[in-house]
Design a protein around this motif. Structure first.
Motif, PDB file in Angstrom:
ATOM      1  N   HIS A 147       3.518  -2.163  -0.313  1.00  0.00           N
ATOM      2  CA  HIS A 147       3.030  -3.369  -0.434  1.00  0.00           C
ATOM      3  C   HIS A 147       2.826  -4.791   1.237  1.00  0.00           C
ATOM      4  N   GLN A 148       4.156  -4.021   1.153  1.00  0.00           N
ATOM      5  CA  GLN A 148       4.640  -5.512   2.709  1.00  0.00           C
ATOM      6  C   GLN A 148       3.550  -5.007   3.801  1.00  0.00           C
ATOM      7  N   ALA A 149       2.725  -3.263   3.106  1.00  0.00           N
ATOM      8  CA  ALA A 149       2.602  -2.681   4.547  1.00  0.00           C
ATOM      9  C   ALA A 149       0.516  -2.543   4.446  1.00  0.00           C
ATOM     10  N   VAL A 150       0.285  -3.146   3.136  1.00  0.00           N
ATOM     11  CA  VAL A 150      -0.945  -3.395   3.259  1.00  0.00           C
ATOM     12  C   VAL A 150      -2.092  -3.697   4.175  1.00  0.00           C
ATOM     13  N   GLY A 151      -2.318  -3.235   4.732  1.00  0.00           N
ATOM     14  CA  GLY A 151      -3.522  -3.989   5.550  1.00  0.00           C
ATOM     15  C   GLY A 151      -3.076  -3.519   7.249  1.00  0.00           C
ATOM     16  N   CYS A 152      -1.974  -2.782   6.688  1.00  0.00           N
ATOM     17  CA  CYS A 152      -1.472  -1.711   8.564  1.00  0.00           C
ATOM     18  C   CYS A 152      -1.645  -0.296   8.859  1.00  0.00           C
TER      19      CYS A 152
ATOM     20  N   THR B 102      -2.571   3.341  -1.356  1.00  0.00           N
ATOM     21  CA  THR B 102      -1.768   2.692  -0.415  1.00  0.00           C
ATOM     22  C   THR B 102      -0.924   2.572   0.690  1.00  0.00           C
ATOM     23  N   ALA B 103       0.206   3.665  -0.255  1.00  0.00           N
ATOM     24  CA  ALA B 103       1.019   3.676   1.128  1.00  0.00           C
ATOM     25  C   ALA B 103       0.824   5.198   1.933  1.00  0.00           C
TER      26      ALA B 103
END
Length: 116
Positions: A38-43, A67-68
């Motif tokens: 969830h913290q990595a979304v968009g990266c 996502t992951a």
């Protein structure tokens, strides 16, 4: 990480190659950082390691896996102890419905009827 073999872990630090002997990897090498999916979304990163411990099995879903796994540009490593939970999450577990006010905000507003 560049590679690993019986000699040890072959790394690059500032462009210089180094070899960490196999018996010293556990004590000498630490992860630089880690994020939740969830913290990595968009990266995105050139290489990503996704770690799925056994206790992650109940929360795996197809959107989470997407996502992951889609954070990696060139290389993806998956380390998992969730046995059949990963293929089952991708193939069978439906996504939970999202809760958002967006449909309400986008719906056309009907003006109130004027009283006669």
């Amino acid at each position: 990480m560049a590679s690993a073999d019986a000699e040890g872990l072959h790394l690059e630090c500032g462009g210089d190659p180094i070899v960490v002997p196999r018996e010293r990897v556990e004590s000498a090498v630490r992860h630089g950082w880690a994020l939740t999916a969830h913290q990595a979304v968009g990266c995105r990163w050139p290489a990503v390691v996704v770690v799925l411990p056994g206790d992650a099995a109940p929360v795996l879903s197809r959107p989470w896996v997407y996502t992951a796994f889609s954070r990696a540009d060139r290389h993806l490593s998956v380390v998992h102890g969730v046995e059949q939970a990963l293929p089952r999450a991708v193939a069978e577990v439906p996504a939970r419905p999202r809760t958002t006010r967006l449909p309400t905000l986008l719906a056309p507003q009907v003006p109130p009827m004027a009283e006669a």
